[in-house]
Write an enzyme that holds these catalytic residues in place. Structure first.
Site, PDB file in Angstrom:
ATOM      1  N   GLU A   1       0.885  -2.555  10.853  1.00 29.94           N
ATOM      2  CA  GLU A   1      -0.540  -3.351  10.656  1.00 29.94           C
ATOM      3  C   GLU A   1      -0.981  -4.396  11.678  1.00 29.94           C
ATOM      4  O   GLU A   1      -2.129  -4.702  11.671  1.00 29.94           O
ATOM      5  CB  GLU A   1      -0.365  -3.867   9.070  1.00 29.94           C
TER       6      GLU A   1
ATOM      7  N   ASP B   1      -3.559   5.857   0.732  1.00 24.78           N
ATOM      8  CA  ASP B   1      -2.952   6.813  -0.550  1.00 24.78           C
ATOM      9  C   ASP B   1      -3.912   6.620  -1.981  1.00 24.78           C
ATOM     10  O   ASP B   1      -4.820   5.503  -1.992  1.00 24.78           O
ATOM     11  CB  ASP B   1      -1.423   6.707  -0.841  1.00 24.78           C
TER      12      ASP B   1
ATOM     13  N   GLY C   1      -3.528   1.234  -1.885  1.00 24.69           N
ATOM     14  CA  GLY C   1      -3.634   2.401  -2.525  1.00 24.69           C
ATOM     15  C   GLY C   1      -4.959   2.365  -3.234  1.00 24.69           C
ATOM     16  O   GLY C   1      -5.516   1.204  -3.679  1.00 24.69           O
TER      17      GLY C   1
ATOM     18  N   MET D   1       0.350  -4.894  -2.046  1.00 21.56           N
ATOM     19  CA  MET D   1       1.474  -5.778  -2.486  1.00 21.56           C
ATOM     20  C   MET D   1       1.541  -7.111  -1.829  1.00 21.56           C
ATOM     21  O   MET D   1       2.485  -7.802  -2.098  1.00 21.56           O
ATOM     22  CB  MET D   1       2.926  -5.100  -2.113  1.00 21.56           C
ATOM     23  N   GLU D   2       0.385  -7.755  -1.259  1.00 23.92           N
ATOM     24  CA  GLU D   2       0.482  -8.886  -0.596  1.00 23.92           C
ATOM     25  C   GLU D   2      -1.048  -9.854  -0.976  1.00 23.92           C
ATOM     26  O   GLU D   2      -1.257 -11.088  -0.774  1.00 23.92           O
ATOM     27  CB  GLU D   2       0.804  -8.854   0.924  1.00 23.92           C
TER      28      GLU D   2
HETATM   29  N1  SAH Z   1       7.308   2.927   3.524  1.00 20.43           N
HETATM   30  C1  SAH Z   1       7.687   1.461   3.277  1.00 20.43           C
HETATM   31  C2  SAH Z   1       7.277   0.833   2.215  1.00 20.43           C
HETATM   32  C3  SAH Z   1       5.857   0.906   1.930  1.00 20.43           C
HETATM   33  S1  SAH Z   1       5.145  -0.221   0.560  1.00 20.43           S
HETATM   34  C4  SAH Z   1       9.192   1.505   3.635  1.00 20.43           C
HETATM   35  O1  SAH Z   1       9.850   2.389   3.302  1.00 20.43           O
HETATM   36  O2  SAH Z   1       9.466   0.419   4.069  1.00 20.43           O
HETATM   37  C5  SAH Z   1       3.501  -0.107   0.555  1.00 20.43           C
HETATM   38  C6  SAH Z   1       2.905  -1.251   1.630  1.00 20.43           C
HETATM   39  O3  SAH Z   1       1.694  -0.725   1.771  1.00 20.43           O
HETATM   40  C7  SAH Z   1       2.722  -2.467   0.992  1.00 20.43           C
HETATM   41  O4  SAH Z   1       2.838  -3.485   1.916  1.00 20.43           O
HETATM   42  C8  SAH Z   1       1.396  -2.462   0.292  1.00 20.43           C
HETATM   43  O5  SAH Z   1       0.673  -3.655   0.242  1.00 20.43           O
HETATM   44  C9  SAH Z   1       0.657  -1.391   0.644  1.00 20.43           C
HETATM   45  N2  SAH Z   1       0.533  -0.246  -0.304  1.00 20.43           N
HETATM   46  C10 SAH Z   1      -0.380   1.081   0.271  1.00 20.43           C
HETATM   47  N3  SAH Z   1      -0.257   1.710  -0.652  1.00 20.43           N
HETATM   48  C11 SAH Z   1       0.139   1.280  -1.848  1.00 20.43           C
HETATM   49  C12 SAH Z   1       0.364   1.543  -3.335  1.00 20.43           C
HETATM   50  N4  SAH Z   1       0.073   2.728  -3.725  1.00 20.43           N
HETATM   51  N5  SAH Z   1       1.067   0.855  -4.114  1.00 20.43           N
HETATM   52  C13 SAH Z   1       1.443  -0.665  -3.795  1.00 20.43           C
HETATM   53  N6  SAH Z   1       1.080  -1.145  -2.342  1.00 20.43           N
HETATM   54  C14 SAH Z   1       0.599  -0.182  -1.439  1.00 20.43           C
END
Ligand code: SAH
Length: 230
Positions: free
Chosen positions: A12, A196, A78, A172-173
């Site tokens: 990001e 997504d 998302g 998530m932030e």
């Molecule tokens: N693939 C990463 C984890 C990603 S967590 C790993 O394995 O390290 C998802 C991140 O994208 C978080 O920072 C959140 O802010 C955002 N995000 C995107 N889609 C999301 C969803 N469906 N639910 C929660 N957070 C989502």
């Protein structure tokens, strides 16, 4: 003026660092902070790592240690709203923590005493984002963002968040950054590009579109910075 630009993941902030080219790296609080001068204005850039705790720490550090006086968040999310498709941009009008729950005491979801369910983003930067969208010929939606320490990949959970918080996207932030900025009186702006639909296929969609959506968001945020410094 010192502008903080933050994300949660390396993907990001990479497009922003790439655009800047040169920057100074400082290690602090188990994280790296990148400082640069852009069009005569000081910037501090960092990715926090995922989730509310790390994003709280980073936002607070950028403001209290590095002296940022406004904060822009760029990242992916998302979609909840069916009008948001992968790659689309959403500007947060207000944000809530969907996993904050002391409802056993009769409080609403997302609420703790002396807090509030929603924290509103800076109205001036939201206005500015409309002009930026026009200039870039991009359609950008405004809406409510719900934040929690969970990757939501479940239709039922997503619908619950939609109903409870009237949210249009989730991540998530955002809300934790909002709480920090609000408490410290720092205007903030949260932009997310959809990666997504927070459904069964969310993790696959996320992996496929993270990079591209992160670039979409970063490009827009840099245009916001152009407007702020301009
Ligand atoms: N693939 C990463 C984890 C990603 S967590 C790993 O394995 O390290 C998802 C991140 O994208 C978080 O920072 C959140 O802010 C955002 N995000 C995107 N889609 C999301 C969803 N469906 N639910 C929660 N957070 C989502």
């Amino acid at each position: 003026m010192k502008i903080a630009i933050m994300g949660a993941m390396p993907e990001e902030v990479a497009p922003i660092l790439e655009k800047l080219g040169e920057y100074k790296t400082t290690e602090y609080a188990n994280n790296k902070f990148y400082e640069a001068t852009y069009k005569g204005v000081d910037l501090v850039i960092a990715y926090s790592k995922i989730g509310k705790v790390f994003s709280t720490l980073t936002a607070s550090t950028m403001i209290q240690h590095f002296g940022a006086d406004r904060l822009l968040f760029s990242g992916v999310a998302g979609a909840i709203s069916s009008s948001l498709k992968v790659g689309d941009l959403i500007v947060a009008t207000k944000l809530a923590q969907h996993d904050l729950d002391i409802t056993a005491f009769g409080h609403p979801f997302g609420y703790v005493p002396e807090g509030s369910v929603y924290v509103e983003a800076d109205a001036k930067m939201i206005e500015m984002s409309k002009e930026v969208a026009k200039e870039m010929d991009k359609s950008v939606q405004e809406g409510i963002i719900a934040t929690g320490d969970q990757f939501v990949a479940n239709e039922e959970k997503k619908n619950w968040i939609a109903d409870t918080f009237k949210a249009d996207a989730l991540e998530m932030e955002g809300a934790s950054v909002a709480v920090v900025c609000n408490a410290l009186n720092i205007p903030f702006f949260v932009l997310r590009a959809i990666s997504d639909a927070a459904d069964m296929d969310a993790s696959f969609s996320f992996d496929e579109f993270l990079e591209k959506s992160a670039v979409e968001s970063a490009e827009f945020v840099m245009k916001m910075v152009d407007k702020i410094v301009g």
